[in-house]
Design a protein around this motif. Structure first.
Motif, short mmCIF file in Angstrom:
data_model
loop_
_atom_site.label_atom_id
_atom_site.label_comp_id
_atom_site.label_asym_id
_atom_site.label_seq_id
_atom_site.Cartn_x
_atom_site.Cartn_y
_atom_site.Cartn_z
N MET A 1 46.20 40.99 -10.89
CA MET A 1 45.75 41.39 -9.56
C MET A 1 45.63 42.91 -9.50
N THR A 2 44.51 43.36 -8.92
CA THR A 2 44.33 44.79 -8.74
C THR A 2 45.29 45.28 -7.66
N ASP A 3 45.41 46.59 -7.57
CA ASP A 3 46.35 47.19 -6.63
C ASP A 3 45.74 47.20 -5.23
N ILE A 4 45.96 46.13 -4.47
CA ILE A 4 45.43 46.01 -3.12
C ILE A 4 46.39 46.67 -2.13
N ARG A 5 45.88 47.59 -1.33
CA ARG A 5 46.70 48.23 -0.31
C ARG A 5 46.43 47.56 1.03
N LEU A 6 47.45 46.88 1.53
CA LEU A 6 47.33 46.10 2.76
C LEU A 6 48.29 46.63 3.82
N ALA A 7 47.77 46.84 5.02
CA ALA A 7 48.61 47.19 6.16
C ALA A 7 48.67 46.00 7.11
N VAL A 8 49.84 45.74 7.66
CA VAL A 8 50.00 44.72 8.70
C VAL A 8 50.10 45.43 10.04
N VAL A 9 49.23 45.07 10.97
CA VAL A 9 49.23 45.66 12.31
C VAL A 9 49.60 44.58 13.32
N ILE A 10 50.66 44.84 14.09
CA ILE A 10 51.14 43.89 15.10
C ILE A 10 51.07 44.57 16.46
N CYS A 11 50.31 43.98 17.36
CA CYS A 11 50.22 44.52 18.72
C CYS A 11 51.18 43.73 19.62
N THR A 12 51.93 44.43 20.45
CA THR A 12 52.94 43.75 21.26
C THR A 12 53.07 44.40 22.63
N TYR A 13 53.60 43.61 23.54
CA TYR A 13 53.87 44.08 24.91
C TYR A 13 55.06 43.32 25.46
N GLN A 14 56.19 43.99 25.56
CA GLN A 14 57.41 43.47 26.20
C GLN A 14 57.92 42.16 25.59
N ARG A 15 57.83 42.04 24.29
CA ARG A 15 58.41 40.88 23.61
C ARG A 15 59.14 41.36 22.35
N PRO A 16 60.21 42.16 22.51
CA PRO A 16 60.90 42.75 21.36
C PRO A 16 61.50 41.71 20.43
N ASP A 17 62.02 40.61 20.97
CA ASP A 17 62.63 39.59 20.11
C ASP A 17 61.58 38.96 19.20
N ARG A 18 60.42 38.67 19.76
CA ARG A 18 59.36 38.05 18.98
C ARG A 18 58.87 38.97 17.86
N VAL A 19 58.57 40.21 18.22
CA VAL A 19 58.02 41.11 17.21
C VAL A 19 59.07 41.43 16.15
N SER A 20 60.33 41.50 16.53
CA SER A 20 61.39 41.76 15.55
C SER A 20 61.51 40.61 14.56
N ALA A 21 61.43 39.37 15.06
CA ALA A 21 61.49 38.21 14.18
C ALA A 21 60.32 38.20 13.21
N LEU A 22 59.13 38.55 13.70
CA LEU A 22 57.95 38.58 12.83
C LEU A 22 58.08 39.67 11.77
N VAL A 23 58.53 40.85 12.17
CA VAL A 23 58.70 41.94 11.20
C VAL A 23 59.72 41.56 10.13
N HIS A 24 60.82 40.95 10.55
CA HIS A 24 61.84 40.53 9.59
C HIS A 24 61.27 39.54 8.58
N SER A 25 60.46 38.58 9.07
CA SER A 25 59.89 37.59 8.15
C SER A 25 58.91 38.23 7.17
N ILE A 26 58.22 39.27 7.61
CA ILE A 26 57.29 39.97 6.70
C ILE A 26 58.07 40.73 5.63
N LEU A 27 59.20 41.31 6.03
CA LEU A 27 60.00 42.09 5.07
C LEU A 27 60.70 41.20 4.03
N THR A 28 60.71 39.89 4.23
CA THR A 28 61.33 38.98 3.27
C THR A 28 60.28 38.22 2.45
N GLN A 29 59.02 38.67 2.51
CA GLN A 29 57.95 38.02 1.75
C GLN A 29 58.04 38.35 0.26
#
Length: 338
Positions: A1-29
């Motif tokens: 696989m070539t060196d693919i540079r990927l950014a994950v962008v998450i847009c949120t509004y007043q749902r800190p628990d949801r976005v935190s859970a999503l970020v945590h799951s991404i960090l364990t990929q």
């Protein structure tokens, strides 16, 4: 696989628990993205997320999801951007790896429409009443589509008034995507883009931003639908999108004319035809809600009829033309938020 540079962008509004859970799951990929950007328009800043140096938290001055996505685009130099709503969940630890494989194996692609599945059949739109002019399973459904200006389209096709055909079952080229999860080549994003979309959402009258972004990507190259389920959508009916039925119905109707005009503009076709199509479609949609109101006589059907009429009249009085002045305004706003 070539060196693919990927950014994950998450847009949120007043749902800190949801976005935190999503970020945590991404960090364990199994494969990590180059960077994770959280674009937050909440009035209260959630410190635990902002204190994590693995995440870039960006404050948006506008609670406006299309604008927030644009901010994320400006803040990264990665070749590919994976956009996720804050209520998405990776299916397993390999979801990001699959996305990277898509990017690597399809260098000609401008983007990927990523398949995701709802966790529950009871989502934020479950309580929205449906027109009873023709039953959904009626044998006259196809005829109804042509009569009412909302015909059945070919797989991957996108038409006037936001109408779209099903995604190709086996995957392949498409003209639309669902906004909950999609991946885009950064170079193909926001080319020949009409920033009036941000105005619609600022006025709480926008809808179909994913359709506009998808069709724009399709005009820049191949937008490819990937049928593998990589994410779950778990809104748990917490979305404010359709809480007020009258406002929701107004938004749906109002935005249909904008979507039609944008399709005509990107196709270099007649805006007059787009307007005529909307007038015909709107007439029949309102007729459907009128029948529903007469048959069911519920408060929900009354609100849907009232909101649709309001959106129809407002749309016909509105100017959705491409405007360099509005483009310049939103570009200046975005610079302030960088």
């Amino acid at each position: 696989m070539t060196d693919i540079r990927l950014a994950v962008v998450i847009c949120t509004y007043q749902r800190p628990d949801r976005v935190s859970a999503l970020v945590h799951s991404i960090l364990t990929q199994t494969r990590l993205p180059e960077e994770i950007l959280v674009v937050d328009s909440s009035p209260i800043r959630w410190k635990p997320l902002r204190n994590d140096n693995r995440i870039r938290c960006i404050t948006s001055s506008h609670a406006n999801q299309p604008y927030q996505r644009y901010i994320g685009y400006l803040q990264t130099n990665c070749e590919w951007i994976l956009y996720l709503d804050d209520d998405m969940e990776p299916v397993d630890a390999c979801s990001i790896e699959h996305v990277l494989n898509y990017c690597d194996s399809h260098p000609e692609a401008s983007g990927f429409a990523i398949h995701f599945e709802n966790r529950s059949s009871q989502n934020a739109l479950s309580h929205v009443p449906i027109s009873t002019l023709f039953p959904k399973d009626s044998k006259l459904r196809k005829l109804k589509g042509w009569i009412t200006g909302y015909p059945s389209l070919k797989p991957g096709e996108w038409g006037f008034c936001g109408n779209r055909g099903p995604q190709p079952k086996a995957g392949g080229v498409t003209h639309w995507l669902s906004g909950g999860a999609f991946c885009a080549c950064r170079e193909a994003m926001y080319q020949n883009f009409n920033f009036r979309l941000f105005d619609l959402f600022e006025d709480k009258l926008g809808m179909g931003e994913d359709a506009i972004l998808g069709y724009g990507l399709a005009k820049q190259g191949k937008l490819i639908y990937q049928p593998d389920i990589l994410f779950y959508h778990n809104d748990a009916q917490q979305s404010h999108y359709s809480v007020q039925l009258k406002q929701y119905a107004c938004r749906v109707m109002y935005s249909r004319l904008y979507l039609s005009y944008e399709k005509a503009r990107l196709d270099h076709s007649s805006p007059g035809m787009a307007r005529l199509h909307f007038i015909w479609y709107g007439f029949w949609r309102i007729g459907g809600y009128l029948v529903s109101r007469c048959v069911k006589r519920t408060e929900a059907s009354r609100q849907m009829l009232s909101g649709s009429l309001q959106g129809y009249k407002r749309a016909l009085r509105s100017n959705f033309e491409y405007s360099q002045a509005r483009n310049a305004f939103w570009q200046v706003e975005a610079k302030k938020d960088q």
